[in-house]
Write a protein that holds these residues in place. Structure first.
Motif, PDB file in Angstrom:
ATOM      1  N   LEU A 639     -22.123 -18.216  67.999  1.00 43.87           N
ATOM      2  CA  LEU A 639     -21.455 -17.350  68.458  1.00 43.87           C
ATOM      3  C   LEU A 639     -22.220 -16.580  69.861  1.00 43.87           C
ATOM      4  O   LEU A 639     -21.584 -16.699  70.816  1.00 43.87           O
ATOM      5  CB  LEU A 639     -21.065 -16.140  67.614  1.00 43.87           C
ATOM      6  CG  LEU A 639     -19.933 -16.128  66.851  1.00 43.87           C
ATOM      7  CD1 LEU A 639     -20.078 -14.796  65.937  1.00 43.87           C
ATOM      8  CD2 LEU A 639     -18.611 -16.083  67.644  1.00 43.87           C
ATOM      9  N   TYR A 640     -23.212 -16.439  69.798  1.00 44.76           N
ATOM     10  CA  TYR A 640     -24.237 -15.902  70.895  1.00 44.76           C
ATOM     11  C   TYR A 640     -24.083 -16.814  71.835  1.00 44.76           C
ATOM     12  O   TYR A 640     -23.781 -16.694  72.992  1.00 44.76           O
ATOM     13  CB  TYR A 640     -25.515 -15.604  70.361  1.00 44.76           C
ATOM     14  CG  TYR A 640     -26.217 -14.967  71.421  1.00 44.76           C
ATOM     15  CD1 TYR A 640     -25.742 -13.743  72.007  1.00 44.76           C
ATOM     16  CD2 TYR A 640     -27.587 -15.482  72.022  1.00 44.76           C
ATOM     17  CE1 TYR A 640     -26.697 -13.018  73.134  1.00 44.76           C
ATOM     18  CE2 TYR A 640     -28.143 -14.876  72.834  1.00 44.76           C
ATOM     19  CZ  TYR A 640     -27.822 -13.827  73.506  1.00 44.76           C
ATOM     20  OH  TYR A 640     -28.389 -13.240  74.574  1.00 44.76           O
ATOM     21  N   PHE A 643     -19.832 -18.327  72.687  1.00 48.42           N
ATOM     22  CA  PHE A 643     -18.793 -17.487  72.940  1.00 48.42           C
ATOM     23  C   PHE A 643     -19.332 -16.060  73.927  1.00 48.42           C
ATOM     24  O   PHE A 643     -18.953 -15.988  74.819  1.00 48.42           O
ATOM     25  CB  PHE A 643     -18.391 -16.674  71.539  1.00 48.42           C
ATOM     26  CG  PHE A 643     -17.331 -15.941  71.532  1.00 48.42           C
ATOM     27  CD1 PHE A 643     -15.941 -16.326  72.022  1.00 48.42           C
ATOM     28  CD2 PHE A 643     -17.369 -14.277  71.262  1.00 48.42           C
ATOM     29  CE1 PHE A 643     -14.661 -15.484  72.208  1.00 48.42           C
ATOM     30  CE2 PHE A 643     -16.209 -13.630  71.763  1.00 48.42           C
ATOM     31  CZ  PHE A 643     -14.989 -14.169  71.928  1.00 48.42           C
ATOM     32  N   GLU A 644     -20.452 -15.596  73.461  1.00 53.38           N
ATOM     33  CA  GLU A 644     -20.832 -14.548  74.243  1.00 53.38           C
ATOM     34  C   GLU A 644     -21.325 -14.799  75.542  1.00 53.38           C
ATOM     35  O   GLU A 644     -21.026 -14.263  76.613  1.00 53.38           O
ATOM     36  CB  GLU A 644     -21.939 -13.776  73.211  1.00 53.38           C
ATOM     37  CG  GLU A 644     -22.562 -12.655  73.992  1.00 53.38           C
ATOM     38  CD  GLU A 644     -21.778 -11.306  74.217  1.00 53.38           C
ATOM     39  OE1 GLU A 644     -21.004 -11.382  73.560  1.00 53.38           O
ATOM     40  OE2 GLU A 644     -22.242 -10.132  74.774  1.00 53.38           O
ATOM     41  N   ASN A 645     -22.116 -15.713  75.435  1.00 52.52           N
ATOM     42  CA  ASN A 645     -22.762 -16.153  76.682  1.00 52.52           C
ATOM     43  C   ASN A 645     -22.088 -17.192  77.566  1.00 52.52           C
ATOM     44  O   ASN A 645     -22.622 -17.454  78.598  1.00 52.52           O
ATOM     45  CB  ASN A 645     -24.202 -16.945  76.388  1.00 52.52           C
ATOM     46  CG  ASN A 645     -25.359 -15.556  76.469  1.00 52.52           C
ATOM     47  OD1 ASN A 645     -24.882 -14.413  76.679  1.00 52.52           O
ATOM     48  ND2 ASN A 645     -26.636 -16.005  75.978  1.00 52.52           N
ATOM     49  N   LEU A 648     -17.230 -15.148  77.081  1.00 48.00           N
ATOM     50  CA  LEU A 648     -17.138 -13.784  77.614  1.00 48.00           C
ATOM     51  C   LEU A 648     -18.076 -13.381  78.685  1.00 48.00           C
ATOM     52  O   LEU A 648     -17.600 -12.529  79.586  1.00 48.00           O
ATOM     53  CB  LEU A 648     -17.658 -12.697  76.536  1.00 48.00           C
ATOM     54  CG  LEU A 648     -16.765 -12.615  75.384  1.00 48.00           C
ATOM     55  CD1 LEU A 648     -17.229 -11.619  74.262  1.00 48.00           C
ATOM     56  CD2 LEU A 648     -15.391 -12.391  75.985  1.00 48.00           C
TER      57      LEU A 648
ATOM     58  N   MET B 255     -19.334  -6.423  78.423  1.00 44.98           N
ATOM     59  CA  MET B 255     -20.091  -7.344  79.015  1.00 44.98           C
ATOM     60  C   MET B 255     -21.148  -6.835  79.888  1.00 44.98           C
ATOM     61  O   MET B 255     -22.071  -7.720  80.082  1.00 44.98           O
ATOM     62  CB  MET B 255     -19.181  -8.581  79.492  1.00 44.98           C
ATOM     63  CG  MET B 255     -18.536  -9.415  78.554  1.00 44.98           C
ATOM     64  SD  MET B 255     -19.744 -10.198  77.235  1.00 44.98           S
ATOM     65  CE  MET B 255     -20.832 -10.936  78.297  1.00 44.98           C
ATOM     66  N   TYR B 313     -19.118  -7.218  65.471  1.00 44.18           N
ATOM     67  CA  TYR B 313     -19.427  -8.408  66.499  1.00 44.18           C
ATOM     68  C   TYR B 313     -20.906  -7.844  67.005  1.00 44.18           C
ATOM     69  O   TYR B 313     -21.793  -8.560  67.098  1.00 44.18           O
ATOM     70  CB  TYR B 313     -18.485  -8.335  67.516  1.00 44.18           C
ATOM     71  CG  TYR B 313     -18.869  -9.583  68.539  1.00 44.18           C
ATOM     72  CD1 TYR B 313     -18.646 -10.607  68.416  1.00 44.18           C
ATOM     73  CD2 TYR B 313     -19.286  -9.034  69.912  1.00 44.18           C
ATOM     74  CE1 TYR B 313     -18.817 -11.707  69.273  1.00 44.18           C
ATOM     75  CE2 TYR B 313     -19.631  -9.806  71.080  1.00 44.18           C
ATOM     76  CZ  TYR B 313     -19.420 -11.375  70.642  1.00 44.18           C
ATOM     77  OH  TYR B 313     -19.548 -12.184  71.611  1.00 44.18           O
ATOM     78  N   MET B 317     -24.290  -9.816  66.944  1.00 47.56           N
ATOM     79  CA  MET B 317     -25.076 -10.300  68.230  1.00 47.56           C
ATOM     80  C   MET B 317     -26.588  -9.692  67.927  1.00 47.56           C
ATOM     81  O   MET B 317     -27.332 -10.260  68.501  1.00 47.56           O
ATOM     82  CB  MET B 317     -24.339  -9.737  69.479  1.00 47.56           C
ATOM     83  CG  MET B 317     -23.159 -10.680  69.681  1.00 47.56           C
ATOM     84  SD  MET B 317     -23.466 -12.041  70.306  1.00 47.56           S
ATOM     85  CE  MET B 317     -22.717 -13.014  68.747  1.00 47.56           C
ATOM     86  N   VAL B 320     -29.366 -11.699  66.457  1.00 49.62           N
ATOM     87  CA  VAL B 320     -30.096 -13.062  66.987  1.00 49.62           C
ATOM     88  C   VAL B 320     -30.927 -12.786  68.110  1.00 49.62           C
ATOM     89  O   VAL B 320     -31.172 -13.695  68.950  1.00 49.62           O
ATOM     90  CB  VAL B 320     -28.830 -14.174  67.070  1.00 49.62           C
ATOM     91  CG1 VAL B 320     -28.620 -14.663  65.899  1.00 49.62           C
ATOM     92  CG2 VAL B 320     -27.796 -13.730  67.865  1.00 49.62           C
ATOM     93  N   TYR B 330     -26.967  -4.424  72.103  1.00 51.85           N
ATOM     94  CA  TYR B 330     -25.838  -5.013  71.024  1.00 51.85           C
ATOM     95  C   TYR B 330     -26.003  -4.079  70.018  1.00 51.85           C
ATOM     96  O   TYR B 330     -24.904  -3.718  69.273  1.00 51.85           O
ATOM     97  CB  TYR B 330     -26.263  -6.410  70.473  1.00 51.85           C
ATOM     98  CG  TYR B 330     -25.887  -7.419  71.542  1.00 51.85           C
ATOM     99  CD1 TYR B 330     -24.497  -7.507  71.808  1.00 51.85           C
ATOM    100  CD2 TYR B 330     -26.992  -7.991  72.092  1.00 51.85           C
ATOM    101  CE1 TYR B 330     -24.165  -8.520  72.703  1.00 51.85           C
ATOM    102  CE2 TYR B 330     -26.499  -9.109  73.187  1.00 51.85           C
ATOM    103  CZ  TYR B 330     -25.239  -9.219  73.393  1.00 51.85           C
ATOM    104  OH  TYR B 330     -24.896  -9.903  74.371  1.00 51.85           O
TER     105      TYR B 330
END
Lengths: 694, 518
Positions: A639-640, A643-645, A648, B255, B313, B317, B320, B330
């Protein structure tokens, strides 16, 4: 001699009850200050305060035996109308005394066991905190305050299991390099502490949900308020929320008492110093869950009087207990580490207690199962604390946690040898002379007589578990004390470290408990009747649970006479047989050593597979790790990364690039060449003139 | 009693040049102590009126916008007290951190220049370093004071335009602090920060203008009595919610936050996480729940679910991350999710718990950011994999960090538990009252999210403080009292509130009762 402090404390009245849990916390507060002066003094501060707390508890006993109750409240969160309070009813007072005295002995033992450790201040801080939290659980009069103690023991166990935070190799548990389903079965202290805290937190979260559900309908957290007015239960039952709430509360007990399926933290908790293990297993942490069930079971059982059936709740308790009892006992048979064998045994014995409390709710004679479960809690507290402390001395002296590194120690540690037998016989349930026998027998009888549909299967599991218990206990004693000295011990002796008896500050505490196991055991039946009578009164007066007088007249068996009057013959036969078979098998393999167990297991594919299955913990631990640690982390990384990096991050990159691009276009128009400006200027003028002309 | 709150708000702004001047003339210690003393005085000014209940001051302002009022009621007081308390202790913590940071930056620049010029004279270098530090630290404290003042002003405002002005005022110092003393690619990140928060603020302003122009007044009180015309209501509510959730860094509009936290100097992280993000939450309480109760009922469930998604969420995050600052970035997102969850709970205790969550998150997170700062100062790395076993070397930091961690995890006896239980209980209460299965599910999942929170925090603690000490960290020392003192104060405060929550509940709960109308 002891009368003077006794009187002084009695004079305090209700404050005594507060003192029981406040004193250990006070000790924790001042210990850091003493630690600045002298590290060794911290141990004596802890011992002194534990003793004061225990004396305070013992002064409450006479009142409790007369079914007298102290309930004292003070304002707390007045904006929500929540009060703090203590509730010293017979249940709480007996429990509190068990906790206080056993902890006191363990504290004394700790002063010897931890001698020379660099972090004594931290150790005794957390030990005192642990004791205070446990007493807070026992004496609280409401859920919210109980939860403070509940999380307090969780926190203390986290800190103490991970006490040796440098994660040196010798402090790990498991066998280095051994893998189960691709995961290492080898854990560091800090990992284990974390595991204990998080796993029990899963149970705690369930308990919170259960507490909130009840609070939402009752508007109170107080145990006595909940008993006094049961309209909340009717309202909840109407919405089908009562049993879920009760089961959620039991979830908390599952976590703290290491019951299936949240049992796996208990084994890794062996990374803590042995004194801590003794405290967790005998007096504090795991007993908290049983106590919670004992606190709640009558409350829910009494609802039968207003027509609410709680059978499902009690069935779940009984089955969770039965499954855990068997599950952990089987694993105890095969493990090579002495502390882990004892840990498995604790989980299994707690399973018995849960079984008894669950069965109590399923039978007409609630008090029988209730007494049996609670009696077993007391007897287990005595012999398990003794066994752990004795095991600690052995570890201390041999310098290894593996039983294969011991062997033949009976000549060198005579006292420990004798005490371990006494306490071990308690665990095995040796007939007539040990508390363990009577309490286990009471559980058998309660299960057998309950008349429930599940009675026979649960009874069968209970008996099989008893056989296994007797077997693994004999195995443990056999491996440690009998046979020849192991290579490890011989190597040690070559280096000049001779095996010797432990120091008195260590052997006296576990000696006392071992002697008590036998001493109380001889009078076991009378002791049981005493508790039984007390609980008949207590349950009757507080919860309105009636008990018929002819307790043992149920069933068609003829009654036994003589000193066994009132004992159920079927249960008695089962107890005797279980002990005989388990001990006999253990004797053949490990004391007489007529058959080599290793060869025996390897001789047959079935035994080999079974042995491996047990040794790999029924694969439960590995599956939990795969499902709740490895896989989620894998998903989280994905996900990190993607998706996140990537997805998003677009929110940042797109406007940035757009603006940068726009700027570049604007920049391109700023050529700085005057001809082009003039040219564009001219074109502009022409357009304006053109527009004006139209 | 007049001008109390006006002093508390304006003194830091008016005296910020003094901080600059002191820093320049007398060095970092003078500037730090001056700022500390000033903020301490202002904190007391904020606390004193709270003791006697609700308190307000009104001043004439322009005809166009209405009056300039400062209101300290049950909602505002916990926010105001915590924001100033944190600013006060951070004024001390900033000193060693910023001196080290400025020195490092100076050395880096000198080194790169030295490579160009070749050689250099040590004498000139050391005296110019001192001047440089004094100069910069003065500027830092001036900005710091303005930022604190901006946050307090936003909380105490009684007028939409006033709210907006203060809201923008707190961004500007943050922007400069980030751009001047940040880490890698600090200018780019500063622009990113400015862009995001400004977009949020402009959307917020649109909402404000539509309300103000249609009602004819920007004063909260007038808006409340006149009511907002239905045709702008939904639009204004959405604009305000979006504008404020950008500030709170809720899921999808979060973000900017990880980048900013990675690049900011630690005191700014702490101030931002502990106080600035919470201003967004405060805005939701004040502007949505109080001024538009109808719209709130409409959006409550959505906010609740949004909060739930954010908390899960953010927690995942955080699991990790290797950069300890990003981990807490996070974590802050996740914790703001808790607050949003509580805001969406639509019950007295849920809302009270949510506000308490702000208090407890601020205490816990600021402690943890100070821990990060202490580690960066003493160890010099931000990568968790390069740490380990520091508990033995930095015991006070470790103990305080543990209390901070417990606060975030919601373990009694820290304030976190008081916040969490009331908040989750409130959510459950609403679920039962409305018979809503969705709310029941969000309640359950919310509790599960606390386990995720616990997992990432304990794992971080384990990797930083426990295990084997890397050889190069053998000489690590405990941080000095500028760092440990503030940590201990906040840790102690967290425990006090955890045992006796009425310190804040006495103000919060009556207010929320009035708000929800029970």
């Amino acid at each position: 001699m002891a009368i003077l402090p006794f009187d002084l404390v009695s004079g305090l009245g209700d404050l005594r009850v507060w003192a029981i849990w406040i004193l250990p916390f006070a000790a924790a507060l001042i210990i850091p200050a003493f630690g600045k002066v002298s590290k060794r003094s911290t141990g004596w501060v802890a011992v002194a305060f534990a003793l004061a707390s225990a004396i305070s508890a013992v002064t409450l006993l006479p009142g409790a035996l007369g079914n007298h109750e102290i309930h004292n409240q003070i304002p707390w969160i007045s904006s929500i109308g929540i009060k703090a309070g203590v509730l010293a009813d017979p249940l709480a007072v007996i429990m509190s005394n068990v906790v206080a005295w056993i902890s006191f002995l363990i504290f004394v033992y700790s002063t010897g066991y931890m001698k020379g450790d660099k972090d004594l201040t931290r150790f005794f801080f957390w030990m005192a905190f642990f004791l205070g939290s446990m007493q807070l659980i026992v004496l609280s009069d409401n859920f919210l305050q109980l939860f403070f103690g509940w999380e307090g023991v969780g926190l203390a166990s986290y800190a103490l299991v991970g006490f040796w935070y440098k994660d040196k190799k010798k402090d790990h548990v498991g066998v280095e390099g051994r893998h189960v389903l691709g995961l290492m079965d080898y854990y560091s202290p800090t990992h284990s502490g974390m595991k204990a805290f998080i796993m029990t937190k899963v149970g705690d979260v369930m308990m919170l949900a259960g507490m909130f559900l009840i609070f939402a309908f009752a508007g109170t957290f107080g145990f006595r308020e909940l008993t006094a007015n049961t309209s909340w239960a009717t309202a909840m039952a109407a919405q089908h929320l009562l049993i879920p709430a009760a089961v959620l509360l039991f979830g908390g007990a599952i976590g703290k008492s290491a019951q299936f399926p949240l049992n796996e933290w208990l084994l890794e908790a062996m990374t803590g110093p042995t004194a801590v293990s003794a405290l967790i297993h005998a007096a504090t942490m795991v007993k908290a869950g049983v106590f919670l069930v004992a606190r709640l079971a009558p409350l829910f059982f009494a609802l039968a009087a207003i027509g609410i059936n709680m059978d499902q709740f009690f069935e779940i308790i009984a089955w969770v207990g039965a499954i855990t009892a068997l599950l952990l006992a089987t694993q105890g048979m095969v493990h090579p580490e002495i502390k882990k064998v004892l840990a498995y045994s604790t989980g299994s014995q707690i399973g018995y207690m849960m079984m008894a409390l669950g069965v109590a709710g399923l039978s007409k004679q609630f008090v029988d199962g209730y007494t049996a479960g609670f009696f077993h809690l007391i007897s287990h507290a005595m012999f398990k604390a003794s066994l752990f402390m004795a095991a600690g001395s052995i570890l201390h002296i041999v310098g290894s946690r593996f039983m294969t590194d011991m062997g033949g120690l009976r000549k060198y540690m005579k006292k420990t040898y004798a005490f371990m037998w006494a306490a071990g016989l308690g665990l095995m349930g040796a007939p007539f002379i040990t508390t363990g026998f009577w309490s286990k027998d009471a559980i058998f009888a309660a299960v057998y007589q309950s008349g429930n549909t599940w009675a026979i299967p649960i009874f069968a599991i209970a008996v099989i578990t008893a056989v296994i218990t007797a077997f693994y206990t004999t195995r443990m004693i056999g491996l440690v004390f009998f046979g020849n000295k192991s290579k490890h011990v011989e190597d040690m002796e070559k280096e000049g470290h001779h095996v010797h008896e432990a120091s008195p500050s260590m052997w006296v505490p576990y000696g006392i408990l071992a002697v008590l196991t036998i001493g109380v055991g001889v009078m076991g039946l009378a002791f049981e009747h005493q508790i039984h009578d007390l609980f008949v009164n207590y349950l009757g007066s507080t919860f309105g649970i009636k008990s018929s007088v002819e307790t043992v007249a149920m069933g068609s068996q003829p009654l036994l006479g003589g000193f066994l009057e009132g004992v159920n013959p079927v249960a008695l036969m089962a107890s005797l047989a279980a002990f005989a078979i388990g001990f006999g098998l253990g004797y053949v393999f490990y004391i007489g050593r007529f058959v080599d167990p290793v060869k025996f297991v390897n001789s047959n594919i079935f035994f080999y597979a079974l042995h491996k299955f047990f040794l790999n913990r029924w694969y439960l631990n590995a599956l939990i790790y795969w499902g709740f640690v490895v896989a989620p982390l894998y998903v989280a990384r994905g996900l990190y990364k993607y998706f996140e990096n990537f997805v998003l991050e677009g929110f940042n990159v797109v406007p940035e690039k757009t603006m940068a691009g726009g700027a570049r276009i604007m920049q391109a128009t700023q050529t700085g060449v005057s001809q082009s400006y003039l040219y564009i200027f001219g074109v502009g003028i022409l357009i304006v003139v053109f527009l004006l002309l139209i | 009693m007049q001008f109390i709150l006006l002093q508390a708000v304006l003194l830091p702004l008016l005296l910020s040049p003094v901080a600059y001047y002191l820093g320049r003339k007398s060095g970092p210690t003078a500037a730090a102590l001056f700022s500390f003393g000033l903020l301490l005085y202002c904190t007391i000014l904020v606390i004193v009126p709270v003791l006697s209940g609700s308190y307000e001051e009104h001043y004439k302002w322009t005809q166009l916008f209405g009056e300039f009022g400062l209101l300290l009621d049950g909602l505002a007081s916990p926010f105001a007290i915590i924001i100033y308390l944190i600013s006060t202790v951070l004024a001390l913590f900033s000193k060693p951190y910023m001196v080290a940071r400025i020195t490092t930056m100076f050395e880096e620049r000198m080194n790169s220049e030295k490579q160009l010029v070749g050689g250099g004279t040590e004498m000139i270098e050391s005296s110019s370093l001192k001047n440089h530090v004094n100069h910069q630290i003065g500027a830092y404290y001036a900005l710091f004071l303005v930022m604190a003042m901006g946050m307090l002003g936003t909380i105490l405002a009684t007028n939409l335009i006033e709210f907006y002005v203060f809201f923008e005022v707190m961004l500007i110092p943050a922007f400069f602090m980030l751009a001047l003393w940040g880490y890698e690619s600090r200018r780019r990140v500063a622009l990113l920060f400015f862009f995001w928060t400004h977009v949020g603020a402009v959307i917020l302003l649109l909402g404000f203008l539509s309300i103000g122009l249609s009602v004819g007044s920007f004063n909260y009180a007038d808006i409340k009595t006149h009511g907002i015309p239905p045709h702008v209501l939904a639009l204004a509510a959405i604009a305000i919610i979006v504008g404020l959730t950008v500030k709170m860094a809720s899921f999808v509009v979060h973000m900017w936050l990880p980048h900013v936290y990675r690049a900011s100097p630690t005191p700014l992280n702490a101030l931002s996480s502990g106080a600035m993000l919470g201003v967004g939450a405060y805005g939701l309480f004040r502007l949505i729940i109080m001024l538009m109760p109808g719209q709130y009922e409409h959006f409550a469930l959505a906010l609740n679910i949004w909060g739930l998604i954010t908390m899960i969420y953010g927690g995942i995050m955080a699991l990790v991350q290797d950069d300890i600052r990003k981990l807490f970035a996070y974590s802050s997102i996740s914790q703001m999710g808790y607050i949003l969850f509580g805001i969406g709970s639509a019950s007295v205790l849920g809302l009270s718990g949510s506000e308490m969550m702000f208090v407890s998150h601020s205490l816990g997170k600021v402690i943890l950011f100070m821990m990060v700062g202490a580690i960066i100062l003493q160890v010099g790395t931000r990568s968790i994999t390069k740490m380990g076993g520091l508990a033995g070397k930095m015991p006070i930091t470790a103990v305080c960090a543990m209390i901070g961690a417990l606060t975030l995890m919601g373990i009694p006896p820290t304030s976190g538990f008081m916040a969490e239980w009331t908040m989750f209980y409130g959510a459950l209460q609403t679920a039962i009252q409305q018979g809503s299965m969705i709310r029941m599910a969000t309640f359950g999942l919310g509790l599960i999210a606390t386990v995720i929170t616990m997992a990432y925090i304990l794992w971080m603690i384990k990797r930083v403080f426990f295990g084997k000490l890397p050889e190069n960290l053998e000489k690590t020392k405990e941080a000095n009292w500028y760092v440990t003192g503030p940590m201990m104060v906040l840790a102690g405060f967290s425990v006090v509130i955890g045992i006796y929550p009425d310190v804040f509940f006495n103000q919060i709960i009556p207010f929320m009762k009035g708000l929800v109308g029970v």
